[in-house]
Motif scaffolding. Structure first.
Motif, PDB file in Angstrom:
ATOM      1  N   ALA A   1     -27.703 -23.239   2.165  1.00  0.00           N
ATOM      2  CA  ALA A   1     -26.632 -22.383   2.578  1.00  0.00           C
ATOM      3  C   ALA A   1     -25.453 -23.107   2.790  1.00  0.00           C
ATOM      4  CB  ALA A   1     -27.995 -21.660   3.965  1.00  0.00           C
ATOM      5  N   ASP A   2     -24.236 -21.947   2.795  1.00  0.00           N
ATOM      6  CA  ASP A   2     -22.759 -21.923   3.398  1.00  0.00           C
ATOM      7  C   ASP A   2     -22.655 -22.334   4.144  1.00  0.00           C
ATOM      8  OD1 ASP A   2     -22.634 -19.291   3.881  1.00  0.00           O
ATOM      9  OD2 ASP A   2     -21.543 -18.682   2.389  1.00  0.00           O
ATOM     10  N   ARG A   3     -21.225 -22.238   5.204  1.00  0.00           N
ATOM     11  CA  ARG A   3     -21.154 -22.322   6.535  1.00  0.00           C
ATOM     12  C   ARG A   3     -21.757 -20.988   6.801  1.00  0.00           C
ATOM     13  NH1 ARG A   3     -15.521 -23.383   8.229  1.00  0.00           N
ATOM     14  NH2 ARG A   3     -14.984 -24.937   6.718  1.00  0.00           N
ATOM     15  N   GLU A   4     -22.246 -20.226   6.203  1.00  0.00           N
ATOM     16  CA  GLU A   4     -21.845 -18.588   7.249  1.00  0.00           C
ATOM     17  C   GLU A   4     -23.746 -18.623   6.866  1.00  0.00           C
ATOM     18  OE1 GLU A   4     -19.044 -18.652   4.740  1.00  0.00           O
ATOM     19  OE2 GLU A   4     -18.112 -18.574   6.724  1.00  0.00           O
ATOM     20  N   GLY A   5     -24.264 -19.185   6.290  1.00  0.00           N
ATOM     21  CA  GLY A   5     -25.905 -19.479   6.379  1.00  0.00           C
ATOM     22  C   GLY A   5     -26.257 -18.305   5.270  1.00  0.00           C
ATOM     23  N   ARG A   6     -25.482 -18.340   4.432  1.00  0.00           N
ATOM     24  CA  ARG A   6     -26.229 -17.793   3.685  1.00  0.00           C
ATOM     25  C   ARG A   6     -26.441 -18.479   1.905  1.00  0.00           C
ATOM     26  NH1 ARG A   6     -20.984 -13.720   3.128  1.00  0.00           N
ATOM     27  NH2 ARG A   6     -19.625 -15.468   3.306  1.00  0.00           N
ATOM     28  N   ILE A   7     -27.475 -17.876   1.502  1.00  0.00           N
ATOM     29  CA  ILE A   7     -27.442 -18.660  -0.068  1.00  0.00           C
ATOM     30  C   ILE A   7     -27.378 -17.721  -0.864  1.00  0.00           C
ATOM     31  CG2 ILE A   7     -28.896 -19.961   0.555  1.00  0.00           C
ATOM     32  CD1 ILE A   7     -31.361 -18.168   0.140  1.00  0.00           C
ATOM     33  N   VAL A   8     -27.239 -18.737  -2.405  1.00  0.00           N
ATOM     34  CA  VAL A   8     -26.947 -17.839  -3.492  1.00  0.00           C
ATOM     35  C   VAL A   8     -27.866 -17.652  -4.242  1.00  0.00           C
ATOM     36  CG1 VAL A   8     -25.800 -16.968  -5.650  1.00  0.00           C
ATOM     37  CG2 VAL A   8     -24.437 -17.788  -3.508  1.00  0.00           C
TER      38      VAL A   8
ATOM     39  N   ARG B   1     -25.826 -12.761  -2.761  1.00  0.00           N
ATOM     40  CA  ARG B   1     -25.433 -13.754  -1.083  1.00  0.00           C
ATOM     41  C   ARG B   1     -26.092 -12.781  -0.050  1.00  0.00           C
ATOM     42  NH1 ARG B   1     -19.392 -15.254  -0.249  1.00  0.00           N
ATOM     43  NH2 ARG B   1     -19.607 -12.761  -0.715  1.00  0.00           N
ATOM     44  N   VAL B   2     -26.965 -13.369   0.575  1.00  0.00           N
ATOM     45  CA  VAL B   2     -27.600 -13.321   0.912  1.00  0.00           C
ATOM     46  C   VAL B   2     -27.787 -13.504   2.553  1.00  0.00           C
ATOM     47  CG1 VAL B   2     -29.316 -11.144   0.847  1.00  0.00           C
ATOM     48  CG2 VAL B   2     -29.697 -13.533  -0.109  1.00  0.00           C
ATOM     49  N   SER B   3     -27.724 -13.440   3.984  1.00  0.00           N
ATOM     50  CA  SER B   3     -27.356 -14.449   4.429  1.00  0.00           C
ATOM     51  C   SER B   3     -29.052 -14.252   5.089  1.00  0.00           C
ATOM     52  CB  SER B   3     -27.079 -13.479   5.893  1.00  0.00           C
ATOM     53  OG  SER B   3     -26.174 -13.475   5.676  1.00  0.00           O
ATOM     54  N   VAL B   4     -29.395 -16.109   5.418  1.00  0.00           N
ATOM     55  CA  VAL B   4     -30.438 -16.052   5.489  1.00  0.00           C
ATOM     56  C   VAL B   4     -30.806 -15.740   6.748  1.00  0.00           C
ATOM     57  CG1 VAL B   4     -32.251 -18.284   6.147  1.00  0.00           C
ATOM     58  CG2 VAL B   4     -30.736 -18.051   3.850  1.00  0.00           C
ATOM     59  N   PRO B   5     -31.944 -14.864   7.531  1.00  0.00           N
ATOM     60  CA  PRO B   5     -31.685 -14.104   8.895  1.00  0.00           C
ATOM     61  C   PRO B   5     -31.886 -15.541   9.855  1.00  0.00           C
ATOM     62  CG  PRO B   5     -33.512 -14.157   7.874  1.00  0.00           C
ATOM     63  CD  PRO B   5     -32.580 -14.521   6.370  1.00  0.00           C
ATOM     64  N   ALA B   6     -31.637 -15.292  11.132  1.00  0.00           N
ATOM     65  CA  ALA B   6     -31.074 -17.015  11.977  1.00  0.00           C
ATOM     66  C   ALA B   6     -32.232 -17.131  12.414  1.00  0.00           C
ATOM     67  CB  ALA B   6     -30.134 -16.177  12.945  1.00  0.00           C
ATOM     68  N   ALA B   7     -33.219 -16.437  12.717  1.00  0.00           N
ATOM     69  CA  ALA B   7     -34.563 -16.899  13.108  1.00  0.00           C
ATOM     70  C   ALA B   7     -34.858 -17.695  11.958  1.00  0.00           C
ATOM     71  CB  ALA B   7     -35.561 -15.796  13.123  1.00  0.00           C
ATOM     72  N   PHE B   8     -35.154 -17.811  10.532  1.00  0.00           N
ATOM     73  CA  PHE B   8     -35.412 -18.614   9.768  1.00  0.00           C
ATOM     74  C   PHE B   8     -34.738 -19.544   9.607  1.00  0.00           C
ATOM     75  CE2 PHE B   8     -37.586 -15.948   6.997  1.00  0.00           C
ATOM     76  CZ  PHE B   8     -38.653 -15.567   7.879  1.00  0.00           C
ATOM     77  N   ARG B   9     -32.708 -19.607   9.688  1.00  0.00           N
ATOM     78  CA  ARG B   9     -32.321 -20.860  10.052  1.00  0.00           C
ATOM     79  C   ARG B   9     -32.718 -21.566  11.012  1.00  0.00           C
ATOM     80  NH1 ARG B   9     -27.458 -16.746   8.905  1.00  0.00           N
ATOM     81  NH2 ARG B   9     -27.097 -16.645  10.716  1.00  0.00           N
ATOM     82  N   ALA B  10     -32.338 -21.253  11.758  1.00  0.00           N
ATOM     83  CA  ALA B  10     -33.458 -22.109  13.155  1.00  0.00           C
ATOM     84  C   ALA B  10     -34.529 -22.738  12.393  1.00  0.00           C
ATOM     85  CB  ALA B  10     -33.633 -21.212  14.514  1.00  0.00           C
ATOM     86  N   ALA B  11     -35.260 -22.177  11.895  1.00  0.00           N
ATOM     87  CA  ALA B  11     -36.302 -22.507  12.012  1.00  0.00           C
ATOM     88  C   ALA B  11     -36.447 -24.130  10.748  1.00  0.00           C
ATOM     89  CB  ALA B  11     -37.602 -22.048  11.111  1.00  0.00           C
ATOM     90  N   LEU B  12     -35.128 -23.881   9.942  1.00  0.00           N
ATOM     91  CA  LEU B  12     -35.064 -24.738   8.976  1.00  0.00           C
ATOM     92  C   LEU B  12     -34.508 -25.488   9.399  1.00  0.00           C
ATOM     93  CD1 LEU B  12     -33.602 -22.397   6.085  1.00  0.00           C
ATOM     94  CD2 LEU B  12     -35.255 -24.144   5.753  1.00  0.00           C
ATOM     95  N   ARG B  13     -33.404 -25.765  10.284  1.00  0.00           N
ATOM     96  CA  ARG B  13     -32.606 -26.420  11.714  1.00  0.00           C
ATOM     97  C   ARG B  13     -33.926 -27.630  11.979  1.00  0.00           C
ATOM     98  NH1 ARG B  13     -29.712 -24.076  14.862  1.00  0.00           N
ATOM     99  NH2 ARG B  13     -29.730 -22.538  13.249  1.00  0.00           N
ATOM    100  N   SER B  14     -35.016 -27.368  12.684  1.00  0.00           N
ATOM    101  CA  SER B  14     -35.639 -27.946  12.923  1.00  0.00           C
ATOM    102  C   SER B  14     -36.310 -28.563  12.308  1.00  0.00           C
ATOM    103  CB  SER B  14     -36.520 -27.029  14.128  1.00  0.00           C
ATOM    104  OG  SER B  14     -37.625 -26.473  13.011  1.00  0.00           O
ATOM    105  N   LEU B  15     -36.813 -27.783  11.141  1.00  0.00           N
ATOM    106  CA  LEU B  15     -37.470 -29.047  10.303  1.00  0.00           C
ATOM    107  C   LEU B  15     -36.910 -30.478   9.465  1.00  0.00           C
ATOM    108  CD1 LEU B  15     -39.225 -26.038   7.962  1.00  0.00           C
ATOM    109  CD2 LEU B  15     -40.228 -27.528   9.736  1.00  0.00           C
ATOM    110  N   GLY B  16     -35.781 -30.410   9.326  1.00  0.00           N
ATOM    111  CA  GLY B  16     -35.216 -31.420   8.723  1.00  0.00           C
ATOM    112  C   GLY B  16     -33.890 -31.789   9.334  1.00  0.00           C
ATOM    113  N   GLU B  17     -33.773 -32.554  10.692  1.00  0.00           N
ATOM    114  CA  GLU B  17     -32.371 -32.393  11.025  1.00  0.00           C
ATOM    115  C   GLU B  17     -31.251 -32.689  10.183  1.00  0.00           C
ATOM    116  OE1 GLU B  17     -32.918 -31.400  15.176  1.00  0.00           O
ATOM    117  OE2 GLU B  17     -32.337 -30.731  13.365  1.00  0.00           O
TER     118      GLU B  17
END
Lengths: 169, 169
Positions: free
Chosen positions: B92-99, B17-33
């Motif tokens: 991503a899981d609830r902590e924002g990590r992906i496998v 697992r890795v945490s997706v950087p928070a900044a990228f997570r935000a971008a992902l969220r804005s891409l598809g609500e």
DNA sequence: TGCCGTCCCATAGTATCCCATGAATTCCCA
DNA sequence: TGGGAATTCATGGGATACTATGGGACGGCA
């Protein structure tokens, strides 16, 4: 997931059974919520030593166009033979396994391990090494073809801003 | 932020697992609500030893043209195999990590630490040292090319600042 | 009656989910 | 503007659910 993605390797047991990868099962379920969704049509690929697996609903839509042809035309005859004659419908058991017909096992040269290769709307079942070669080949040919998909050129000009770390802006 | 910017280093744990950087997570969220926004498609880069990460909506727009192709054509066969067979959807899981799938970890040569490199609409996942080399190379080539971006031609003085890096080995 | 195919049950291994913690950041208020 | 408190982030670990796989039982067909 509405598409079959990725490559997954599973084992073919002594009874000719394989587990359909869980991800593919999920895709199948989403395709047809009723019972038809669980169904698959297996047929030998005409161009590769592998098994082609069609979700039942997709295969049906394919055959509808065939049904519009004149039943007595040569075209209908040929297409029908090509499509139907070698096709086997299979259904997963409660554990999500399907039984591969001997003829198809032979056609694909399968032994102990098999790989499921996602191709979007359908998937294929391969002998592992053959699958690896095929992916290699497909990559090369796709590139030779010019990757005729809009936007496939990876990572365009974005590299103009390579690093923006610890921005204090 | 609607684009993936910057370079971020995180750790790959024993479970892949890795945490997706928070900044990228935000971008992902804005891409598809909806739900698709959280989704990513990972695939091996064909040109570099790294993992390419596509936001699900962008990947879909990429594949729409492919889905319109005749399923029996050679073009479809090659492109589908090249595009789909190595592509893995992750969530991503609830902590924002992906496998990260093993195959992709191997392709990118990842070990303990991995680097997320923003490339605008997509991002890449690299082994740290390889990423550094890659940035170096990209920088050099971009400079040699004169940093000519379409529309950026009448470059004012500001663009002459090629890199603002906080150096760390 | 014997063989073959199908269905069902059982289990080990693995992946997924969930909770917990330390550190760093941001925000707020004095 | 400085300090403190509350968030957020990244990471670790445990429990649970699921997947994949093996083997046995039942029923049909030859």
């Amino acid at each position: 997931m509405t598409h079959f993605l990725g490559t997954h390797q599973n084992k073919l047991d002594a009874k000719g059974r394989v587990s359909v990868p869980a991800a593919f099962r999920a895709a199948l379920r989403s395709l047809g919520e009723g019972e038809a969704g669980g169904g698959l049509i297996l047929r030998p690929s005409h161009t590769h030593p592998c098994i082609e697996a069609w979700p039942a609903p997709l295969f049906q839509s394919l055959t509808q166009s065939l049904d519009r042809l004149d039943l007595f035309s040569e075209a209908h005859d040929d297409l029908a033979a090509a499509l139907y004659a070698d096709a086997y419908p299979v259904e997963a058991d409660r554990e999500g396994r399907i039984v591969l017909p001997d003829a198809l096992i032979a056609h694909a040269g399968l032994s102990e391990s098999v790989v499921f290769m996602g191709l979007g709307r359908i998937f294929q079942i391969w002998e592992p090494e053959a699958a690896a070669r095929r992916r290699e080949e497909a990559r090369a040919r796709a590139r030779a073809r010019g990757l005729t998909l809009p936007g496939l050129a990876p990572a365009p000009a974005a590299t103009s801003r390579p690093v923006a770390e610890g921005g204090h802006g």
